[in-house]
Design an enzyme around this catalytic site. Structure first.
Site, PDB file in Angstrom:
ATOM      1  N   ASP A  94      48.799 -20.283  17.372  1.00  0.00           N
ATOM      2  CA  ASP A  94      48.119 -18.998  17.464  1.00  0.00           C
ATOM      3  C   ASP A  94      49.164 -17.929  16.665  1.00  0.00           C
ATOM      4  O   ASP A  94      48.730 -16.814  16.640  1.00  0.00           O
ATOM      5  CB  ASP A  94      48.222 -18.792  18.902  1.00  0.00           C
ATOM      6  CG  ASP A  94      47.228 -19.430  19.575  1.00  0.00           C
ATOM      7  OD1 ASP A  94      46.385 -19.801  19.075  1.00  0.00           O
ATOM      8  OD2 ASP A  94      47.292 -19.150  20.784  1.00  0.00           O
ATOM      9  N   ASN A 106      45.742 -27.421  17.799  1.00  0.00           N
ATOM     10  CA  ASN A 106      45.726 -28.997  17.843  1.00  0.00           C
ATOM     11  C   ASN A 106      45.778 -29.670  16.287  1.00  0.00           C
ATOM     12  O   ASN A 106      46.500 -30.513  16.065  1.00  0.00           O
ATOM     13  CB  ASN A 106      45.010 -29.620  18.741  1.00  0.00           C
ATOM     14  CG  ASN A 106      45.704 -29.569  20.177  1.00  0.00           C
ATOM     15  OD1 ASN A 106      46.614 -30.188  20.654  1.00  0.00           O
ATOM     16  ND2 ASN A 106      44.914 -28.811  21.089  1.00  0.00           N
ATOM     17  N   VAL A 143      64.426 -19.790  21.367  1.00  0.00           N
ATOM     18  CA  VAL A 143      64.896 -19.650  20.069  1.00  0.00           C
ATOM     19  C   VAL A 143      64.965 -18.185  19.650  1.00  0.00           C
ATOM     20  O   VAL A 143      64.031 -17.611  19.888  1.00  0.00           O
ATOM     21  CB  VAL A 143      64.201 -20.321  18.997  1.00  0.00           C
ATOM     22  CG1 VAL A 143      64.529 -20.111  17.589  1.00  0.00           C
ATOM     23  CG2 VAL A 143      64.433 -21.875  19.108  1.00  0.00           C
ATOM     24  N   ALA A 162      50.325 -26.847  19.080  1.00  0.00           N
ATOM     25  CA  ALA A 162      50.421 -27.133  17.702  1.00  0.00           C
ATOM     26  C   ALA A 162      51.678 -27.790  17.710  1.00  0.00           C
ATOM     27  O   ALA A 162      52.153 -28.655  16.805  1.00  0.00           O
ATOM     28  CB  ALA A 162      50.399 -25.668  17.050  1.00  0.00           C
ATOM     29  N   CYS A 173      43.286 -22.422  27.497  1.00  0.00           N
ATOM     30  CA  CYS A 173      41.948 -21.802  27.716  1.00  0.00           C
ATOM     31  C   CYS A 173      41.359 -22.270  29.167  1.00  0.00           C
ATOM     32  O   CYS A 173      40.336 -21.619  29.739  1.00  0.00           O
ATOM     33  CB  CYS A 173      41.078 -22.824  26.679  1.00  0.00           C
ATOM     34  SG  CYS A 173      41.537 -22.273  25.091  1.00  0.00           S
ATOM     35  N   TRP A 186      10.203 -27.056  17.787  1.00  0.00           N
ATOM     36  CA  TRP A 186      11.080 -26.230  16.928  1.00  0.00           C
ATOM     37  C   TRP A 186      12.301 -25.845  17.754  1.00  0.00           C
ATOM     38  O   TRP A 186      12.198 -24.865  18.534  1.00  0.00           O
ATOM     39  CB  TRP A 186      10.308 -25.157  16.151  1.00  0.00           C
ATOM     40  CG  TRP A 186       9.381 -25.413  15.254  1.00  0.00           C
ATOM     41  CD1 TRP A 186       8.027 -25.776  15.459  1.00  0.00           C
ATOM     42  CD2 TRP A 186       9.751 -25.698  13.592  1.00  0.00           C
ATOM     43  NE1 TRP A 186       7.622 -26.237  14.092  1.00  0.00           N
ATOM     44  CE2 TRP A 186       8.618 -26.165  13.130  1.00  0.00           C
ATOM     45  CE3 TRP A 186      10.868 -25.756  12.970  1.00  0.00           C
ATOM     46  CZ2 TRP A 186       8.635 -26.308  11.797  1.00  0.00           C
ATOM     47  CZ3 TRP A 186      10.967 -26.300  11.476  1.00  0.00           C
ATOM     48  CH2 TRP A 186       9.714 -26.350  11.140  1.00  0.00           C
ATOM     49  N   TYR A 244      14.845 -34.360  19.005  1.00  0.00           N
ATOM     50  CA  TYR A 244      13.832 -33.484  19.940  1.00  0.00           C
ATOM     51  C   TYR A 244      13.183 -34.447  20.966  1.00  0.00           C
ATOM     52  O   TYR A 244      13.140 -35.703  20.657  1.00  0.00           O
ATOM     53  CB  TYR A 244      12.571 -33.268  19.199  1.00  0.00           C
ATOM     54  CG  TYR A 244      11.429 -32.988  19.757  1.00  0.00           C
ATOM     55  CD1 TYR A 244      11.535 -31.596  20.755  1.00  0.00           C
ATOM     56  CD2 TYR A 244      10.479 -33.745  19.839  1.00  0.00           C
ATOM     57  CE1 TYR A 244      10.331 -31.467  21.493  1.00  0.00           C
ATOM     58  CE2 TYR A 244       9.152 -33.513  20.713  1.00  0.00           C
ATOM     59  CZ  TYR A 244       9.143 -32.253  21.504  1.00  0.00           C
ATOM     60  OH  TYR A 244       8.161 -32.279  22.306  1.00  0.00           O
ATOM     61  N   ARG A 286      59.295 -40.603  24.404  1.00  0.00           N
ATOM     62  CA  ARG A 286      58.794 -40.924  23.098  1.00  0.00           C
ATOM     63  C   ARG A 286      59.984 -40.660  22.103  1.00  0.00           C
ATOM     64  O   ARG A 286      59.722 -40.583  20.731  1.00  0.00           O
ATOM     65  CB  ARG A 286      57.572 -40.419  22.678  1.00  0.00           C
ATOM     66  CG  ARG A 286      56.346 -40.625  23.456  1.00  0.00           C
ATOM     67  CD  ARG A 286      55.122 -40.030  23.160  1.00  0.00           C
ATOM     68  NE  ARG A 286      54.656 -40.726  21.939  1.00  0.00           N
ATOM     69  CZ  ARG A 286      53.928 -40.231  20.822  1.00  0.00           C
ATOM     70  NH1 ARG A 286      53.130 -39.094  21.069  1.00  0.00           N
ATOM     71  NH2 ARG A 286      53.543 -40.826  19.796  1.00  0.00           N
ATOM     72  N   GLU A 296      61.300 -24.903  24.048  1.00  0.00           N
ATOM     73  CA  GLU A 296      60.186 -24.365  24.703  1.00  0.00           C
ATOM     74  C   GLU A 296      60.942 -23.513  25.716  1.00  0.00           C
ATOM     75  O   GLU A 296      61.652 -23.812  26.699  1.00  0.00           O
ATOM     76  CB  GLU A 296      59.315 -25.539  25.579  1.00  0.00           C
ATOM     77  CG  GLU A 296      58.319 -24.855  26.487  1.00  0.00           C
ATOM     78  CD  GLU A 296      57.376 -23.741  25.959  1.00  0.00           C
ATOM     79  OE1 GLU A 296      57.398 -22.867  26.586  1.00  0.00           O
ATOM     80  OE2 GLU A 296      56.933 -23.825  24.769  1.00  0.00           O
TER      81      GLU A 296
END
Length: 467
Positions: free
Chosen positions: A296, A318, A91, A21, A54, A447, A439, A81, A44
């Site tokens: 999170d 994200n 922090v 995030a 994950c 189905w 299908y 960047r 960080e």
């Protein structure tokens, strides 16, 4: 102390948390505003940025051979960047009134204040560690970050024994049990619930239980861990319940996670029932014009029940970051909510759910019908057709789809996406029966199993409404 806001010629965005995030927000904001317009400072506390948490069980289990394969963007790439990314820096305090954060360099211990014009909180979640005797003993591991994964692998490399106990049988617990089996460990899973995967109803969790035992995993359900036992060297030697001890050379906590919101709480920011930060649709912290939060550490709207819930998934994190970055960068975006879609696997057994379980529907005060069907992943006569179980919940009288759970072999899990779209669109099960799904015998019966379940749910809804 850093320069005051009044003395700066450009805005400063401060980001707390350098994973999905946080760095998605920073990257999106940078796309919209260049370094001359927006200064970005990110903190960080770990060693890595922008990685797939994950994927950690698959790295531990050996399916992913190189840790760096899980890293989407390194600190150096972010810095290239035009971001001031400060690694291994935690922090420790938010001064909301003064518009600044206090940080501590974890290597040197040096502390400083950094002022901000806009703040993004992406502090993530932490593995739940029950307050048990021995819980902090060497050999007991939570698995939430790449640092956690590396610490576990280091323990496995230097531990001679081959007995592992996993406490908890949620997504992380089940995936870590499989990972340890793949590494040649004798694995016992101690689970407080009636069946593994409490994100499923117990009747569907039973199918997961059977698959885990088929892998050689010992499942212990309805069991409460009371303490972690240690040996003469202080290391873990067993996990104890009220009446049984399970020998262990390593213990993995798979109990779940909680939002990491201690900083936010201390600063007086609003938290929900699950201790996650509360935001508006723009992911702005409620009541605070220049503070956003995502990932999170937040609670989001459940579009099915209409209530706030906490779901720790990288897909959401994200998306939150993209929304936040657009808004911070001068654009406009919203995150409307979730329907609770998740997939996992145990060996070749695929597990999926979306929407509400039975107890969720009861808690929301909804009256519903439930159906369960057995079908196959392909036409029954086509080679490789595997069994699949689909459970569907629909609101009584209206027929609105409320939830779907699927357990089966190849081709089962991603069928849940059909249900996720139907839930988002507030479709009824009757409307679902007319969906024009793809299908051909190699892919589906005539189905599709989702449609078979919807047809059965229509009958149940009509019967229930007639009562």
């Amino acid at each position: 102390m850093s320069k005051s806001r009044a003395s700066r010629s450009r805005e400063r965005l401060v980001v707390v948390g350098g994973d999905a995030a946080g760095m998605s927000a920073a990257s999106q904001a940078r796309r919209l505003k260049g370094p001359d317009e927006l200064e970005i400072v990110a903190f960080e506390r770990g060693h890595f940025t922008s990685y797939s948490a994950c994927g950690i069980p698959y790295w531990v289990g050996g399916d992913v051979t190189d840790r760096d394969q899980l890293i989407a963007r390194s600190p150096e790439e972010h810095r290239a960047r035009g971001m001031d990314l400060r690694m291994r820096t935690e922090v420790t305090e938010l001064d909301v009134e003064g518009g600044r954060v206090r940080s501590r360099d974890l290597e040197s211990g040096a502390e400083e204040w950094t002022s901000y014009d806009k703040l993004v909180l992406a502090t993530g979640a932490h593995p739940m560690r029950p307050q048990l005797p021995g819980i902090d003993a060497p050999g007991v591991h939570g698995v939430q970050t790449l640092d956690d994964g590396q610490a576990l692998l280091d323990t496995l490399a230097r531990t001679a024994g081959r007995r592992a106990v996993v406490i908890g049988a949620g997504y992380i617990g089940v995936e870590m049990a499989e990972a340890l089996i793949n590494r040649g460990y004798e694995v016992t899973v101690v689970n407080r619930g009636q069946e593994p995967m409490s994100t499923l109803d117990p009747d569907m969790g039973r199918l997961v239980h059977e698959a885990m035992e088929g892998l050689g995993i010992t499942m212990v359900n309805d069991a409460e861990v009371t303490k972690i036992l240690t040996g003469g060297d202080g290391r873990v030697r067993a996990v104890a319940t009220e009446d049984v001890e399970y020998p262990a050379d390593v213990v993995v906590l798979g109990i779940g996670v909680r939002p990491e919101t201690a900083l936010a709480e201390a600063a007086g920011l609003p938290l929900g029932d699950h201790r996650g930060l509360l935001t508006d649709l723009a992911m702005r912290v409620r009541g605070h014009e220049n503070i956003w939060a995502g990932g999170d550490c937040v609670e989001v709207l459940d579009l099915v029940s209409g209530r706030e819930r906490h779901i720790a998934l990288g897909t959401h994190a994200n998306k939150h970051g993209q929304v936040i970055g657009a808004n911070v960068g001068g654009g406009y975006a919203t995150f409307p909510g979730v329907v609770g879609t998740a997939v996992s696997k145990v060996c070749d057994l695929e597990i999926a759910r979306t929407g509400l379980r039975e107890k969720d529907a009861h808690r929301a005060g909804l009256r519903f019908e439930k159906v369960t069907i057995e079908s196959t992943s392909r036409a029954g006569y086509y080679p490789g057709a595997d069994p699949m179980t689909v459970k569907m919940l629909a609101e009584r009288r209206t027929g609105r789809l409320l939830g779907v759970q699927i357990v089966g072999r190849e081709g089962a899990a991603k069928r849940v996406d059909i249900a996720a779209v139907a839930l988002t669109a507030c479709m009824t099960v009757e409307q679902m029966t007319a969906l024009d799904l793809g299908y051909a015998p190699p892919f589906s019966p005539v189905w599709d199993p989702i449609l078979v379940a919807a047809r059965k749910a229509v009958v149940a809804v009509r019967a229930g409404s007639a009562q």
